[in-house]
Structure formats: C-alpha cells, structure tokens
Design an enzyme around this catalytic site. Structure first.
Site, PDB file in Angstrom:
ATOM      1  N   ASP A 263      -4.573  -2.197   1.011  1.00 21.89           N
ATOM      2  CA  ASP A 263      -5.478  -1.081   1.318  1.00 21.89           C
ATOM      3  C   ASP A 263      -6.920  -1.590   1.439  1.00 21.89           C
ATOM      4  O   ASP A 263      -7.228  -2.732   1.087  1.00 21.89           O
ATOM      5  CB  ASP A 263      -5.373  -0.019   0.207  1.00 21.89           C
ATOM      6  CG  ASP A 263      -5.991   1.316   0.627  1.00 21.89           C
ATOM      7  OD1 ASP A 263      -6.358   1.469   1.813  1.00 21.89           O
ATOM      8  OD2 ASP A 263      -6.106   2.204  -0.226  1.00 21.89           O
TER       9      ASP A 263
ATOM     10  N   GLU B  57     -10.876  -3.344   5.327  1.00 21.49           N
ATOM     11  CA  GLU B  57     -11.794  -3.433   6.502  1.00 21.49           C
ATOM     12  C   GLU B  57     -12.811  -4.550   6.351  1.00 21.49           C
ATOM     13  O   GLU B  57     -13.279  -5.032   7.384  1.00 21.49           O
ATOM     14  CB  GLU B  57     -12.470  -2.084   6.700  1.00 21.49           C
ATOM     15  CG  GLU B  57     -11.531  -0.985   7.163  1.00 21.49           C
ATOM     16  CD  GLU B  57     -10.532  -0.536   6.102  1.00 21.49           C
ATOM     17  OE1 GLU B  57     -10.882  -0.616   4.906  1.00 21.49           O
ATOM     18  OE2 GLU B  57      -9.418  -0.163   6.460  1.00 21.49           O
TER      19      GLU B  57
ATOM     20  N   ASP C 292      -6.046   7.575   5.789  1.00 20.43           N
ATOM     21  CA  ASP C 292      -6.289   8.710   4.895  1.00 20.43           C
ATOM     22  C   ASP C 292      -6.447  10.001   5.679  1.00 20.43           C
ATOM     23  O   ASP C 292      -7.550  10.522   5.833  1.00 20.43           O
ATOM     24  CB  ASP C 292      -7.535   8.430   4.059  1.00 20.43           C
ATOM     25  CG  ASP C 292      -7.326   7.215   3.167  1.00 20.43           C
ATOM     26  OD1 ASP C 292      -6.162   6.813   2.974  1.00 20.43           O
ATOM     27  OD2 ASP C 292      -8.311   6.664   2.665  1.00 20.43           O
TER      28      ASP C 292
END
Ligand SMILES: *[C@@H]1O[C@H](CO)[C@@H](O)[C@H](O)[C@H]1NC(C)=O
Ligand SMILES: *[C@@H]1O[C@H](CO)[C@@H](O)[C@H](O)[C@H]1NC(C)=O
Ligand SMILES: *[C@@H]1O[C@H](CO)[C@@H](O)[C@H](O)[C@H]1NC(C)=O
Length: 972
Positions: free
Chosen positions: A483, A486, A649
C-alpha cells in the site's frame, strides 16, 4: 487501506498551505542563467535533420535545433538522435533522445523490454511504416497494408491552430501553451500527433475518467482530457492523477464505408512526470494527442494490432506479460481497516463460515502493526503467538492470510527504541537520501520515516530478510499487500526541509473512532532547536535546504535531472497538472536521491514498480516454486509481471461501482489484469442494496475483495441476509467458473490476452459498442450486465453481434430476445446479476463448487456447450496444479462441437484427476435425440440424460470420463 479520507485531505491541504509558505519557494533560486518561463511554445524552432543512415533494423537520424533556442521551460537540447527500429512485424520503435544521453531513461534492470528480432527483412515487411520530413523534422506512422497510407500517428502539427490549455491550478499561466512544434529541453519535452476528429481513444491512466472508458478528445477548441502521470496518493478523485502511471493508449478506428475497424497502440516509455492531453483545435478537422514531459526522452513504441486484443498482446510482448496467479487468489477476500485485534479478525472467519459464505483469504490492514510499523504485530492486540495460531487454523482449513505492507519504514524515536527493520536497513545503507547524502526523512502513520531506495544494492536483500523475519514471527502470510507506495508521505517534501512539524500529529486525527494508544509524540530524534525562522534546517552542520551544490553527483550518462546543476529539482518550470500542485506534496520530495545518483524527480513514478519487483522476488525466494500473490497500489508499465492491483480507496457510492468497470478495463490494457475494486466501497458507509449489487458484480471481476474503512458501518457480506444470499449465489457461480477464469489468466500470462474485455474488443466492427462501459465480457464467452443504480429491478444492456449471435441466460439457458444494436431491458431483482453465454462457446466448469478453492478443485468437472446455429462451439481449458511456478506440468483441453457431435482432446503432461461427470449442450436442436453415444458407446440408461426441446438443451449426467484421454459425444 488507506490514504486519506477526503475531509482529512482538505485539512491536510490547509496544513500544506501553512507549511508551504511562499518563502519556501522564494528561497529556492534555481533559475540563474535561464530564460524565464515563456508562454509561447509555438515559437520554439523545432529540429532539422543533419544526417541519416540506414541500419540493419531501421534508421538512425541525427537532428539539431532548427533555430534559436526558445528555452521555454528549461534548456533546449541542441543535438538529438532518432533511432527507428522495426522490432517485430507488429512493433515499431521510434526513440528520440538527446545524443549526449544525459536525460534520464528507465534502467534496464527496472523495466526490461523484450528486445526485437534483429531481422533485416522487417524494414520491408513490417505492418507499420515510418516516414519523416527533414526540415522541420516531423514523422508519421502508417500501415503498409493501407493503400492510402493514412497516418496512425502524425507529428506534422506545427502549423495547426493553437489551442489554449486552461490552467488547472489558478494563477498558473505556464499551462496556457499554444502551438505544436517538437520541443526537447532538459525539463520540458513536447510531442504532438494528429488524431482523427473525435477519435476512439482508450487507456492513459491511472484515472477515474468522467468520460468513461473511452477518453474525451474534446471538441472545437476544447481540451477533452489532461491525463497527468505523477503517482499520487489520493482517494479516488475523478479526472485527476492517482496512484499509477500508464502512458499507453489504444486507438480504435472504424471505417463507416467498409464497416470494418482496426486498432493500433502507442506507448511512451518514460518515467518522467507528464501531462498527456487530448484536444481538438478550433476549426480543425483533426483532434490531437500531446505529450508534455518534465524530463526523460521521447521513446515511443507503436503496435499494429489490428484488433484491440492484438494491440494489448503486443504491448504485453514488449513490457512483459502478467505473472501467473495461484488458483486460491481467485477466491473471495475479506478485509477492513479497523479489525481491532486478532480475535475480531478470527471472528470474521467464523462468521463467514457460519453464514456459509465462502471465504478464501482473510486480510489485516495496519491495525496489525505495533506502533503502525511495517513487519510487526501489536503485542497487545495481535500477539505473535495468537497470530501464528490463527493463521495455522486458516491453513488447516485451506484458507489464507494476507497482511499489509506500507512503503515507509519508521525511524527509531530514541536510543532505547528497538525496531530491527530500521536498524538493519541503516546498517545496510538502503534508505533514500537528501541531495547531500544525509538520510531522507518523511512522515507516515508511524511518525517520522525513511524510504527504501530500490536502487541501492542491498535493498532487495534487506527486504527479503524483513519479509522472512515477519513470516517466522507469527505472520505466516500467503501473499502481500503493498500500500501507499506512490510513495505517500505527509510532509510537503522532506520533513527535514521546511514542513510544519505539527504534521507529525496528523495520523491520530486520521483515525476515525477511538484513537487508542497510537503514536502522538514526536520522535525523540527530532530536535526543535535546529529549525531556523524561514524553515531552513541544518543536519550535522550541513545546510540541506536550498543546497544545490549536488555534492557527490557528477555529470553521468542517463542520470537525468541529477546530472544537470541548472535544472530545477523542486518545481520544474513547466507545471504538471498534478492535482496536488507542488510535485513533492504528499510524497517523497523530488530532490530525494538514490544510490545511483538518480533523483526522485526522475524516478518518482517507478517507486511502486520497483517495490513490487523486489517483493515478488523476495516471495519467490521465501517460498521457492510457489507463485507469489501480491496486490499493489502504485503501478507502472510491467508491474503486471510482479503483481495484481486494486483500484484504491474508492467510496461507498453507486458511481464508484460503475467506475470500477472502467478501472478493471484500463488495467487489462495496462497488462495488469488481476484487478478489482474495494467491494461495497471503502470510504464512507455502504448500505445493504449497494453492497448486495457490488458483491455480485465483483464476483465477476478478477480480484474479489470486500474492504472497508475504520469505523464505517460494517459491510462483511454476512451482515445482511439479502447480501449473504446474493454473495452465496454469485460466489458459487464464480467458483464453478474457476477453470474458465484460470484458463483466461493462463492465456494472459502466456500470450497477454486480456481476461476482461470491453464489448468492442470482441465485436470491433460495431460502433454502438465503442462507448459501452456499464457492461463487459469475461473472456470471449460471457457477458455481464450488472445493475449500477439504486432502487431498480431491471437493467438495460446491449447484446453484441447485431443479431448474429445468440445469447443465453446463464441461469435459465433461455435465448435472450435481444434488440439489435440497442438496449434490451432485463429483469434484475435484487440478488440477481445478469450473465449471458455467447453462442459457439464451450466452458469447462466445476460441477460442485465448495467452500474453498482447494475444495472446489477437488470437484468433478462439468462442461457447458452453447452451440451456434451451425452447431459450432469451441473452447479450451488450461489445467495445472494451481500453484507451481512455470514451467510446471499442464494440460490443455480443447473442446469442439459440430452438429450432433462434441469432442474433447487433452494435450499436455498434467494428470487430470477429476472426472467429467456432466455435459450440457445448448442449441442441441429441437428434436429429441434417439441415439446418444459417449466414446462410441450408446448411452442406454435414459435416466442419465434429459432433453428440453424448448431450450434445445441436452443434459447428460452420471458420467465419469477420464479427461486425460480424448472424449467424443454424439447425438442424433
Ligand atoms: C551538436 O553537434 C554538433 C555537430 O556534431 C557539434 O559541433 C556541437 O558541439 C553539438 N552541440 C552540443 C551542444 O553538444
Ligand atoms: C497570469 O495571467 C494573468 C491573467 O492573464 C496575469 O494577470 C498574470 O500577471 C499572469 N501571471 C504571470 C506570472 O505571468
Ligand atoms: C483472544 O481470545 C482468547 C480466548 O478468549 C484470549 O485468551 C486472548 O487473550 C484473546 N486475544 C486478544 C488479543 O484479546
């Protein structure tokens, strides 16, 4: 999880403003000697050919700047090389790079593209042809087979009328460009190609596009799409850049005269932050695609198709095809942020079992962690011994466990703090650094953090060790969830260089509900006295903010921005349409530095991919011979070789259920086909009806996980009777279809064929399908028409084939009375999802789907054949042990039908143990057969078969046929 809930994000942005005072930028003076940002790129001179020579595989052209440098958003590069390579008969490579090779390019060991065939005859027989003009240098690509040589890609755009581009960020004029010459500067590259007016463009992501799966190219004077490629942790905003960067598009051209279509694909291979625009100049008979990059090179690949699927396969051939999924990965996954302890997690498993809703994989979010740190278990709520016992119970029941791994690694807070991953990583020197070589400090859930530098030599070993230690310390996972890669970080840029340190307390405010004993204190390592009034910071006596001496860096080939002291690492002069504005917002600073000297400005979009590759290789090392199972958030071309993806999300809203379809379709094109949405929605509260519809829709998507945010209403499928029922129904169908799913994914891994398909992939000559993204196909043979709106009991759907295809209802086998080329209204009461079978198909199924995938795989097989009017049907089924790394013994069954006859032929070396017990033939004719033979022997016992003349259905049961040998069935 997670990222950030929207209100919190707004809050963060307020902080961002406070923490990003104007002095932060004012003091950043990078622009010595630079011509200030110009608004008029159309005055840039373009390039002229200096020399050219033929090569074995194509052509090399030298270019030089055709006039005064315009230095629009950087420094024009005087000398360029154009390398044209006919890689294969269907892949043409046009690489325009700075002859000095200073600009950053993606290193081979990060993405290894398949090399071409080095066949000199390709120049004369390749599907695609390269043409160019010399002054200015402009090029175009056409199809050899097209007598008119219509260009597919055409950069002869210098003289087209300019189109002003509206700035996304108020007051930012640098985006108001016009004119379309070729621009190649250190920090700004621009290349524009003409498209047919209102072209059919798909791809370019990652995005939730308001236009739908088909992108908007704008109309008269308008910009339809600005797709920014800058990996960004943002919870599923519409039409903005989000987690992944995929500069590949497919254009589908339909010729209304011939009623035939052809597709081609264009891939820009580069990691630089970029804007890709789709626009239509005023009073023009073309639309345009324009690439604007803040670094890198203009490295393009063209795929000739000519079908949509061939384009996708050719892209897969180049960047690498998807990893093989273990069979259990197709089971149902359950997760939420907010399972407070091991017993609550355990309870979900028990409740699912009680409700008899199949649960294959149980997940935990960051609740699992101690002090929110990676590779830990909380000693109070998730004690290692209890986790170990819990997971071993799952294993005993042939179920699986997956934990989350966040990107950032917590920094020790004081001398008595014990956290091995940080200590070990520091020993091995695996963290990203500031430009001066000091440790780069960011902030994530655990407080101050560091970030693995995937370019450092020891990082992969460090990562494997951390994953191994975790798996032997109670968390014996079957797969990994990556997760916030980025990578996400809460400071605006480095926490050591200018951000507001009160940001350190943000995590507790994020967590809805009772915060409990979460980290609220600053790390003890933080020393408030080193902060100067303007936000400057010195660490160990070295000024790190505003320091642009680039200490140890030297001009190095391919190093890009790091090698150019004159470039602006923090705010490239051209402002990307990054929806967060400043590029370092909510992520690692663009000036953070890697072991090889590369800077994050150039490599930002690669962070997720590099973590995925490292994790995949670690898992292979930890479980030799077993296929790694991974789901990851930030992806880049070739990520599919290592991981699957979830759509991030999302929000518990109907619109997001609809958007999940275009998301899954995009990732088929991106060659990351194992993908799905957070079912029932992540943020916000879902309800019974939405969750009911969504549990059914996702059962027909590759990755099937229900995931919820902390403190929202619970949404496990057992919570409502109607959802439980709908889920059992849909999961049972999904599991019975497992051989079909598995075969589609085998074809993806072997040939790059997309498992999930837009309708026009299968029916490319039917223009009414080009915009359809509320329905989709699973493989060639199944059409899914989900309900995507509340409070309805019918759904409209189109049935492709323009009347030539019979579609049969999955449940009743009845042929749909479908309108031709327009919508048909179908019954769709709550708890029912419409699935239709295309004629001419033969599907291998499990006859008795069970609670787990392992148990389902013990089931005998059934075969469902839907004959076309001429009796034809065809299908294949790929079978192996479901978990071993390739090459592994496997068998492919080929099923073929003609009027009155069906054959099954196995080929391969896998021992297929389960027998074929049932054959259903749809379209078997209206006359009751009198002579049915299996392998030549008449079937005497008529109780073993049934015939329904209305449905034209012949069902033969009670069989026990060995699928390791050929089988034939005849009836007349
Ligand atoms: C560009 O190439 C020309 C010819 O080879 C050379 O003379 C010139 O120095 C080069 N310019 C730059 C900036 O490298
Ligand atoms: C941006 O454009 C506006 C409106 O044309 C103008 O008032 C402003 O001065 C411009 N800003 C810069 C920095 O050029
Ligand atoms: C879970 O339940 C067991 C049995 O009641 C108990 O012994 C254990 O302490 C509980 N674990 C946690 C973390 O509360």
């Amino acid at each position: 999880m997670l990222a950030i809930l929207i209100p919190v994000l707004l809050f963060l942005r307020v902080i961002a403003v406070a923490a990003d005072p104007s002095d932060f930028r004012q003091e950043t003076n990078f622009d010595e000697g630079r011509t200030g940002p110009s608004l008029n790129v159309s005055s840039c001179p373009g390039y002229a050919v200096v020399s050219e020579r033929q090569t074995n595989q194509g052509l090399v052209v030298q270019l030089s700047l055709a006039g005064e440098a315009c230095n629009a958003f950087g420094h024009d590069i005087a000398n360029l090389t154009v390398e044209v390579t006919y890689e294969t008969a269907t892949i043409l490579h046009v690489n325009i790079y700075d002859s000095a090779k200073i600009q950053f390019t993606v290193p081979q060991d990060v993405v290894s593209l398949s090399v071409g065939e080095n066949d000199p005859t390709l120049k004369d027989r390749s599907d695609l042809e390269f043409h160019h003009d010399s002054n200015p240098f402009e090029f175009w690509i056409s199809r050899r087979s097209d007598p008119d040589r219509l260009p597919l890609f055409d950069t002869r755009t210098k003289s087209l009328p300019p189109t002003p581009i509206p700035p996304v960020i108020p007051g930012d004029n640098t985006t108001a460009l016009d004119g379309f010459p070729l621009v190649f500067e250190d920090q700004y590259l621009q290349l524009t190609s003409a498209l047919p007016l209102d072209a059919n463009i798909y791809g370019l992501g990652e995005v939730l596009a308001s236009s739908g799966f088909r992108r908007d190219v704008g109309t008269n004077g308008g910009v339809g799409t600005i797709q920014t490629m800058w990996a960004r942790d943002s919870p599923d905003p519409i039409d903005e850049n989000i987690y992944g960067s995929h500069p590949i598009y497919l254009e589908h051209r339909y010729d209304a005269q011939t009623r035939r279509s052809k597709s081609h694909g264009v891939f820009h291979f580069g990691a630089a932050g970029s804007d890709v625009l789709l626009l239509t100049p005023p009073v023009s008979n073309t639309s345009l695609i324009q690439y604007r990059m803040v670094g890198g090179t203009l490295d393009f690949y063209f795929f000739s198709g000519p079908s949509p699927q061939k384009v996708i396969e050719q892209y897969g051939e180049l960047v690498g095809r998807p990893t093989w999924q273990p069979a259990w990965g197709f089971g149902f996954h359950l997760c939420r942020w907010g399972y407070a302890d091991v017993n609550e997690t355990r309870q979900q498993v028990a409740k699912m079992r009680e409700a008899n809703i199949p649960l294959e994989v149980m997940w935990n979010d960051i609740d699992l962690y101690h002090a929110l740190r990676d590779f830990t278990t909380d000693p109070v709520s998730f004690p290692a011994d209890q986790m170990e016992a819990f997971i071993s119970d799952l294993t005993a029941n042939q179920q699986h466990y997956i934990p989350i791994v966040d990107a950032a690694i917590a920094k020790l807070v004081n001398a008595s703090d014990v956290y091995d991953p940080y200590t070990r990583g520091s020993e091995l020197d695996v963290w990203m650094t500031n430009p001066d070589g000091s440790e780069y400090l960011g902030q994530m859930w655990p407080g101050y953090t560091v970030f693995p530098d995937w370019f450092a030599n020891n990082t992969r070993g460090f990562w494997t060790e951390a994953l191994r230690n975790w798996s032997t310390a109670g968390v014996n996972y079957s797969g990994i969830w990556l997760d916030v890669n980025e990578p996400s970080s809460f400071c605006i840029g480095s926490c050591g260089t200018g951000a507001n340190l009160t940001a350190a307390t943000i995590p507790t405010m994020f967590f809805p509900g009772t915060p409990g004993n979460l980290v609220t204190e600053y790390p003890e390592g933080y020393n408030a006295t080193i902060w100067g009034p303007s936000g400057n910071i010195t660490i160990n006596g070295t000024l790190t903010f505003g320091n642009h001496s680039f200490g140890r860096l030297h001009k190095k080939r391919g190093l890009g921005a790091a090698a150019e002291p004159g470039v602006n690492l923090d705010s490239p002069p051209y402002s990307l349409h990054n929806a967060d504005g400043f590029l370092s917002t909510h992520t690692v600073s663009t000036n953070a530095t890697h072991a090889n000297g590369a800077v994050e400005l150039d490599t930002h979009n690669l962070w997720g991919l590099m973590e995925e590759k490292a994790t995949h290789l670690s898992l292979l090392e930890l479980r030799p011979g077993k296929r790694p199972f991974m789901i990851s958030r930030s992806t880049f071309p070739s990520s599919g070789r290592w991981t699957g993806h979830w759509l991030g999300d999302n929000i518990s809203k109907w619109q997001y259920m609809y958007l999940s379809i275009q998301g899954v379709l995009q990732f088929q094109l991106f060659q990351i086909p194992f993908v799905g949405a957070d079912t029932c929605g992540f943020q916000g509260n879902t309800d019974e009806e939405l969750c009911n519809r969504w549990m059914q829709l996702s059962a027909f998507m590759p990755f099937y996980r229900n995931h919820n945010v902390r403190s929202a209403l619970s949404q496990e499928p057992y919570r409502w009777d109607s959802v439980a029922n709908a889920s059992r129904t849909a999961i049972s169908i999904r599991y019975s279809m497992l051989p079909y799913w598995y075969t589609l994914f085998a074809n993806a891994s072997m040939r790059g064929t997309p498992p999930i398909r837009a309708l026009f992939f299968e029916f490319p000559d039917e223009p009414e399908l080009f915009t359809v993204d509320r329905q989709y196909m699973i493989g060639r043979d199944l059409l899914v028409t989900p309900v995507l709106t509340p409070n309805v009991s019918t759904v409209d759907g189109i049935f492709p084939g323009q009347g030539r295809v019979k579609w049969r209802d999955w449940y009743t086998h009845a042929v749909v009375d479908a309108a031709i080329s327009q919508n048909t209204t179908l019954d769709a009461p709550l708890g029912h999802i419409n699935v239709h079978i295309r004629d001419g198909s033969a599907l291998l199924l499990y006859d008795s789907p069970a609670y787990t995938i392992a148990e389902t795989r013990q089931s005998p097989f059934a075969l469902l054949v839907a004959q076309a009017s001429d009796g034809y049907a065809f299908g294949t089924a790929y079978l192996d042990d479901g978990e071993s790394v390739q090459p592994t013994p496997n068998t492919t069954l080929t099923m073929k039908a003609r009027k009155g006859e069906l054959t099954i032929r196995p080929q391969g070396d896998f021992d297929v143990q389960q027998r074929l017990v049932k054959i259903t033939v749809l379209g078997a004719g209206r006359t009751r057969p009198t002579d049915i033979r299996v392998n030549g022997k008449p079937l005497r016992n008529s109780s073993n078969w049934q015939f329904d003349s209305g449905l034209e259905r012949l069902v033969i049961s009670g069989l026990s046929l060995d699928l390791n040998a050929p089988i034939s069935l005849t009836w007349q």
